[in-house]
Design a protein around this motif. Structure first.
Motif, PDB file in Angstrom:
ATOM      1  N   ASN A   1       0.938  -1.214  -0.049  1.00 31.07           N
ATOM      2  CA  ASN A   1      -0.200   0.197   0.077  1.00 31.07           C
ATOM      3  C   ASN A   1       0.833   1.260  -0.027  1.00 31.07           C
ATOM      4  OD1 ASN A   1      -3.018   0.876  -0.065  1.00 31.07           O
ATOM      5  ND2 ASN A   1      -2.392   1.816   1.883  1.00 31.07           N
ATOM      6  N   PHE A   2       1.947   1.177   0.700  1.00 32.99           N
ATOM      7  CA  PHE A   2       3.149   2.297   0.624  1.00 32.99           C
ATOM      8  C   PHE A   2       3.526   2.445  -0.795  1.00 32.99           C
ATOM      9  CE2 PHE A   2       7.366   3.758   0.715  1.00 32.99           C
ATOM     10  CZ  PHE A   2       7.270   5.003   1.620  1.00 32.99           C
ATOM     11  N   ILE A   3       3.854   1.361  -1.484  1.00 32.10           N
ATOM     12  CA  ILE A   3       4.369   1.565  -2.779  1.00 32.10           C
ATOM     13  C   ILE A   3       3.391   2.210  -3.791  1.00 32.10           C
ATOM     14  CG2 ILE A   3       5.369   0.191  -4.747  1.00 32.10           C
ATOM     15  CD1 ILE A   3       6.497  -1.641  -2.507  1.00 32.10           C
ATOM     16  N   LEU A   4       2.208   1.673  -3.602  1.00 31.17           N
ATOM     17  CA  LEU A   4       1.114   2.002  -4.710  1.00 31.17           C
ATOM     18  C   LEU A   4       0.724   3.413  -4.303  1.00 31.17           C
ATOM     19  CD1 LEU A   4      -0.964  -1.328  -5.137  1.00 31.17           C
ATOM     20  CD2 LEU A   4       0.616  -0.395  -6.593  1.00 31.17           C
ATOM     21  N   SER A   5       0.757   3.638  -3.037  1.00 25.99           N
ATOM     22  CA  SER A   5       0.176   5.305  -2.522  1.00 25.99           C
ATOM     23  C   SER A   5       1.283   6.013  -3.325  1.00 25.99           C
ATOM     24  CB  SER A   5       0.160   5.387  -1.174  1.00 25.99           C
ATOM     25  OG  SER A   5      -0.817   4.467  -0.762  1.00 25.99           O
ATOM     26  N   LYS A   6       2.651   5.880  -2.932  1.00 25.92           N
ATOM     27  CA  LYS A   6       3.752   6.756  -3.581  1.00 25.92           C
ATOM     28  C   LYS A   6       3.392   6.812  -4.982  1.00 25.92           C
ATOM     29  CE  LYS A   6       7.096   8.148  -1.357  1.00 25.92           C
ATOM     30  NZ  LYS A   6       7.395   9.578  -0.640  1.00 25.92           N
ATOM     31  N   MET A   7       3.541   5.794  -5.828  1.00 25.05           N
ATOM     32  CA  MET A   7       3.201   5.736  -7.127  1.00 25.05           C
ATOM     33  C   MET A   7       2.125   6.882  -7.610  1.00 25.05           C
ATOM     34  SD  MET A   7       4.060   1.817  -8.114  1.00 25.05           S
ATOM     35  CE  MET A   7       3.967   1.840  -9.951  1.00 25.05           C
TER      36      MET A   7
ATOM     37  N   GLU B   1       2.877  10.455  -6.318  1.00 21.10           N
ATOM     38  CA  GLU B   1       4.139  11.320  -6.802  1.00 21.10           C
ATOM     39  C   GLU B   1       4.489  10.767  -8.403  1.00 21.10           C
ATOM     40  OE1 GLU B   1       7.318  11.182  -3.662  1.00 21.10           O
ATOM     41  OE2 GLU B   1       5.572  11.463  -2.149  1.00 21.10           O
ATOM     42  N   GLY B   2       3.873   9.851  -8.776  1.00 21.31           N
ATOM     43  CA  GLY B   2       4.161   9.441 -10.175  1.00 21.31           C
ATOM     44  C   GLY B   2       5.499   8.717 -10.310  1.00 21.31           C
ATOM     45  N   LEU B   3       5.871   8.356  -9.144  1.00 21.86           N
ATOM     46  CA  LEU B   3       7.252   7.552  -9.107  1.00 21.86           C
ATOM     47  C   LEU B   3       7.086   5.922  -9.823  1.00 21.86           C
ATOM     48  CD1 LEU B   3       8.679   8.692  -5.973  1.00 21.86           C
ATOM     49  CD2 LEU B   3       9.136   9.380  -7.891  1.00 21.86           C
ATOM     50  N   SER B   4       8.051   5.336 -10.228  1.00 20.30           N
ATOM     51  CA  SER B   4       8.067   4.187 -10.960  1.00 20.30           C
ATOM     52  C   SER B   4       7.801   3.120  -9.755  1.00 20.30           C
ATOM     53  CB  SER B   4       9.249   3.899 -11.748  1.00 20.30           C
ATOM     54  OG  SER B   4      10.500   3.789 -11.001  1.00 20.30           O
ATOM     55  N   TYR B   5       7.534   2.041 -10.021  1.00 24.17           N
ATOM     56  CA  TYR B   5       7.619   0.716  -9.015  1.00 24.17           C
ATOM     57  C   TYR B   5       8.909   0.619  -8.596  1.00 24.17           C
ATOM     58  CZ  TYR B   5       7.672  -3.943  -7.267  1.00 24.17           C
ATOM     59  OH  TYR B   5       7.924  -5.135  -6.597  1.00 24.17           O
ATOM     60  N   GLY B   6       9.986   0.679  -9.458  1.00 23.00           N
ATOM     61  CA  GLY B   6      11.452   0.307  -8.930  1.00 23.00           C
ATOM     62  C   GLY B   6      11.749   1.251  -7.836  1.00 23.00           C
TER      63      GLY B   6
ATOM     64  N   LEU C   1      10.037   1.281  -4.617  1.00 22.59           N
ATOM     65  CA  LEU C   1      10.387  -0.077  -3.710  1.00 22.59           C
ATOM     66  C   LEU C   1      11.852  -0.008  -3.160  1.00 22.59           C
ATOM     67  CD1 LEU C   1      10.102  -3.057  -3.083  1.00 22.59           C
ATOM     68  CD2 LEU C   1      11.199  -3.816  -5.593  1.00 22.59           C
ATOM     69  N   LYS C   2      12.606   0.697  -3.820  1.00 25.19           N
ATOM     70  CA  LYS C   2      13.777   1.048  -3.109  1.00 25.19           C
ATOM     71  C   LYS C   2      13.860   2.086  -2.019  1.00 25.19           C
ATOM     72  CE  LYS C   2      18.543   2.562  -3.855  1.00 25.19           C
ATOM     73  NZ  LYS C   2      18.805   3.384  -2.707  1.00 25.19           N
ATOM     74  N   GLU C   3      12.769   2.784  -2.121  1.00 22.08           N
ATOM     75  CA  GLU C   3      12.618   3.840  -0.938  1.00 22.08           C
ATOM     76  C   GLU C   3      11.941   2.994   0.188  1.00 22.08           C
ATOM     77  OE1 GLU C   3       9.951   7.863   0.076  1.00 22.08           O
ATOM     78  OE2 GLU C   3      10.168   7.211  -1.964  1.00 22.08           O
ATOM     79  N   ALA C   4      10.814   2.187  -0.190  1.00 18.87           N
ATOM     80  CA  ALA C   4      10.403   1.394   1.018  1.00 18.87           C
ATOM     81  C   ALA C   4      11.414   0.524   1.765  1.00 18.87           C
ATOM     82  CB  ALA C   4       9.302   0.364   0.252  1.00 18.87           C
ATOM     83  N   GLN C   5      12.288   0.025   0.942  1.00 23.34           N
ATOM     84  CA  GLN C   5      13.417  -0.930   1.384  1.00 23.34           C
ATOM     85  C   GLN C   5      14.276   0.014   2.546  1.00 23.34           C
ATOM     86  OE1 GLN C   5      14.782  -2.707  -2.477  1.00 23.34           O
ATOM     87  NE2 GLN C   5      14.118  -4.438  -1.677  1.00 23.34           N
ATOM     88  N   ASP C   6      14.512   1.071   1.774  1.00 21.34           N
ATOM     89  CA  ASP C   6      15.588   2.278   2.764  1.00 21.34           C
ATOM     90  C   ASP C   6      14.722   2.551   3.978  1.00 21.34           C
ATOM     91  OD1 ASP C   6      17.411   2.208   0.960  1.00 21.34           O
ATOM     92  OD2 ASP C   6      16.899   3.791  -0.148  1.00 21.34           O
TER      93      ASP C   6
ATOM     94  N   GLY D   1      12.663   0.602   5.722  1.00 27.80           N
ATOM     95  CA  GLY D   1      12.305  -0.511   6.475  1.00 27.80           C
ATOM     96  C   GLY D   1      11.044  -0.962   6.218  1.00 27.80           C
ATOM     97  N   TYR D   2      10.127  -0.587   5.191  1.00 28.68           N
ATOM     98  CA  TYR D   2       9.009  -1.049   4.953  1.00 28.68           C
ATOM     99  C   TYR D   2       8.946  -2.416   4.431  1.00 28.68           C
ATOM    100  CZ  TYR D   2       6.846   3.548   6.598  1.00 28.68           C
ATOM    101  OH  TYR D   2       6.514   4.623   7.312  1.00 28.68           O
ATOM    102  N   ALA D   3       9.937  -2.530   3.636  1.00 30.63           N
ATOM    103  CA  ALA D   3      10.033  -3.567   2.650  1.00 30.63           C
ATOM    104  C   ALA D   3      11.342  -4.424   2.899  1.00 30.63           C
ATOM    105  CB  ALA D   3      10.061  -3.301   1.211  1.00 30.63           C
ATOM    106  N   GLU D   4      11.439  -5.653   3.177  1.00 29.83           N
ATOM    107  CA  GLU D   4      12.584  -6.546   3.177  1.00 29.83           C
ATOM    108  C   GLU D   4      13.610  -6.430   1.742  1.00 29.83           C
ATOM    109  OE1 GLU D   4      13.250  -8.126   6.066  1.00 29.83           O
ATOM    110  OE2 GLU D   4      11.019  -7.947   6.871  1.00 29.83           O
ATOM    111  N   ALA D   5      14.768  -6.945   2.279  1.00 37.02           N
ATOM    112  CA  ALA D   5      15.777  -6.782   1.034  1.00 37.02           C
ATOM    113  C   ALA D   5      15.070  -7.897  -0.035  1.00 37.02           C
ATOM    114  CB  ALA D   5      17.164  -7.487   1.811  1.00 37.02           C
ATOM    115  N   ASP D   6      14.686  -8.934   0.500  1.00 35.51           N
ATOM    116  CA  ASP D   6      13.945  -9.744  -0.633  1.00 35.51           C
ATOM    117  C   ASP D   6      12.233  -9.230  -0.447  1.00 35.51           C
ATOM    118  OD1 ASP D   6      12.535 -11.515  -2.104  1.00 35.51           O
ATOM    119  OD2 ASP D   6      13.363 -13.419  -1.282  1.00 35.51           O
ATOM    120  N   PRO D   7      11.666  -8.647  -1.032  1.00 38.44           N
ATOM    121  CA  PRO D   7      10.234  -8.245  -0.872  1.00 38.44           C
ATOM    122  C   PRO D   7       9.268  -9.099  -1.462  1.00 38.44           C
ATOM    123  CG  PRO D   7      11.094  -7.066  -2.784  1.00 38.44           C
ATOM    124  CD  PRO D   7      12.173  -7.937  -2.377  1.00 38.44           C
ATOM    125  N   THR D   8       9.729 -10.442  -1.795  1.00 31.48           N
ATOM    126  CA  THR D   8       8.705 -11.294  -2.451  1.00 31.48           C
ATOM    127  C   THR D   8       7.299 -11.428  -2.061  1.00 31.48           C
ATOM    128  OG1 THR D   8      10.506 -12.336  -3.594  1.00 31.48           O
ATOM    129  CG2 THR D   8       8.501 -13.681  -3.689  1.00 31.48           C
TER     130      THR D   8
END
Length: 429
Positions: free
Chosen positions: A164-170, A173-178, A181-186, A188-195
């Motif tokens: 939800n964080f990723i899709l909300s930011k996209m 703010e019009g940002l890409s998925y990739g 995702l990196k911001e979410a990992q930085d 701490g919202y997403a794991e290093a392996d976000p699968t």
């Protein structure tokens, strides 16, 4: 006042949140429960890792799980390690030794929950798991108790804060998925392996647990059909806004006369629906029952203290049952027939984005293919991408998913269709 001794298995983020709440709110917890809750032992692999944490005089670290399971003074085992192998062995052993269990382990419950519930009842102890789904949102006990007199027909929710964080930011703010995702990992919202998050697996496990309770069936993770968000594009989000939708990863479970449908997938949610406004890392669950009609529950779906709050709530409830010698009262009930409805037969409206030749007559060919599959069009937008290519964004009427699969094959057979770029379900308002 009775003292109830507990043991923590694991001392990670959620366990430390639980520990802090038990210490900081000790007087309040004691006043509200009428029981003194005492941390006796904490199972960890390496006690030195936690040397900076001051334990109460009653507590100590242990590195052998048998020191907890075989300790007759311990009443409640609080499993906060995660995983489905060692954790399952520990929970199973604790229940068989007559100890009640509180857990936040959604993976374990989605895989073996019904078996463990039966085991708890057989041994006259409690198994509580409020924190396993949606963190600090009190949904498990709500379904069991507050809504216990309702026939639940549908539940749909945003069950994963990372996606939800990723899709909300996209969206905002019009940002890409990739990039998001990196911001979410930085952060701490997403794991290093976000699968588990981005492929919908985490949400599917939570949906299996909630559906089991709501529909009284032995539902497991493998019963849920799952799609993730990795193919969602900012272009689709832009068209969705134009049509009046926000994109969300939703888990949806329905019971109809035809059977149960259990699905996790990205969907366009009408802006008029309450779930469309759930932003950032927040979670929400929307429930339909024949008594309450509609109700929505909203809050933090993860985190040390929100999840720890649910764990502490379960500990308090079990401690009161121990004090009044009333554990093991809950007898799980499941209907014999599960009747999972085929995903291909589930009807939805769909958003379809196509890249086509920018020529006269192409739209007529597209309309013909739609008519052949008995699918009507509710809305359509055409944008010229370049002199040779046009983009068509189509919103269809409701139809079975199998019709859409056939339609995609038909589109791919047309020489004038360069690409079927996206196919996204649309949730009913």
């Amino acid at each position: 006042m009775k003292t109830v001794k507990i043991a923590l298995l694991g001392f990670g983020t959620v366990a430390q949140g639980t520990f802090n709440l038990l210490q900081d709110n000790a007087n309040l917890i004691e006043n509200r429960s009428g029981v003194t809750i005492e941390i006796s032992k904490i199972f960890v692999r390496n006690p030195e890792k936690y040397s900076h944490i001051t334990l109460p005089s009653t507590a100590k670290y242990v590195t052998n799980i048998d020191d907890i399971v075989n300790d007759e003074s311990i009443d409640i085992v609080v499993e906060l390690m995660g995983g489905t192998t060692f954790a399952k062995d520990c929970v199973e052993s604790a229940l068989k030794h007559g100890k009640s269990v509180v857990t936040a382990n959604k993976d374990l419950l989605a895989e073996a929950g019904p078996y463990l519930f039966d085991l708890a009842y057989k041994n006259k102890v409690d198994l509580r798991f409020e924190a396993s789904v949606l963190g600090g949102i009190p949904i498990i006990r709500t379904l069991y108790e507050s809504l216990g007199g309702n026939h639940i027909t549908e539940l749909v929710g945003i069950m994963n804060g990372t996606t939800n964080f990723i899709l909300s930011k996209m969206t905002e703010e019009g940002l890409s998925y990739g990039a998001v995702l990196k911001e979410a990992q930085d952060l701490g919202y997403a794991e290093a392996d976000p699968t588990a998050d981005v492929e919908g697996l985490d949400a599917a496990r939570k949906l299996a647990i909630l559906a089991s309770i709501s529909f009284n069936r032995r539902i497991f993770f493998e019963d849920v059909t799952v799609e993730g968000i990795t193919n969602i594009d900012t272009e689709d989000i832009s068209y969705g806004k134009e049509f009046g939708y926000n994109i969300k990863l939703i888990g949806i479970a329905k019971e109809t006369s035809k059977g149960l449908s259990l699905n996790v997938y990205p969907a366009f949610v009408p802006l008029t629906h309450p779930l469309a406004s759930v932003r950032g890392s927040y979670n929400a669950i929307y429930i339909k029952g024949n008594g309450i009609d509609d109700a929505m529950f909203y809050g933090r779906g993860a985190g040390s203290l929100p999840t720890g709050s649910s764990v502490v709530s379960d500990i308090m409830e079990v401690a009161k049952n121990i004090a009044f010698e009333s554990t093991g009262r809950f007898k799980p009930f499941y209907f014999d027939q599960k009747n999972i409805y085929s995903p291909g037969k589930i009807q939805s409206s769909y958003y379809i984005r196509l890249a086509v030749d920018n020529k006269t007559g192409v739209l007529a060919k597209i309309a013909t293919k739609l008519a052949e599959q008995k699918i009507s069009v509710l809305s359509i937008v055409q944008r010229n991408k370049d002199p040779e290519t046009a983009v068509l964004a189509i919103v269809t009427s409701k139809c079975p998913h199998s019709y859409i699969l056939n339609l995609i094959d038909s589109f791919n057979s047309l020489r004038s269709v360069k690409e079927v770029s996206s196919v996204i379900r649309i949730m009913e308002a």
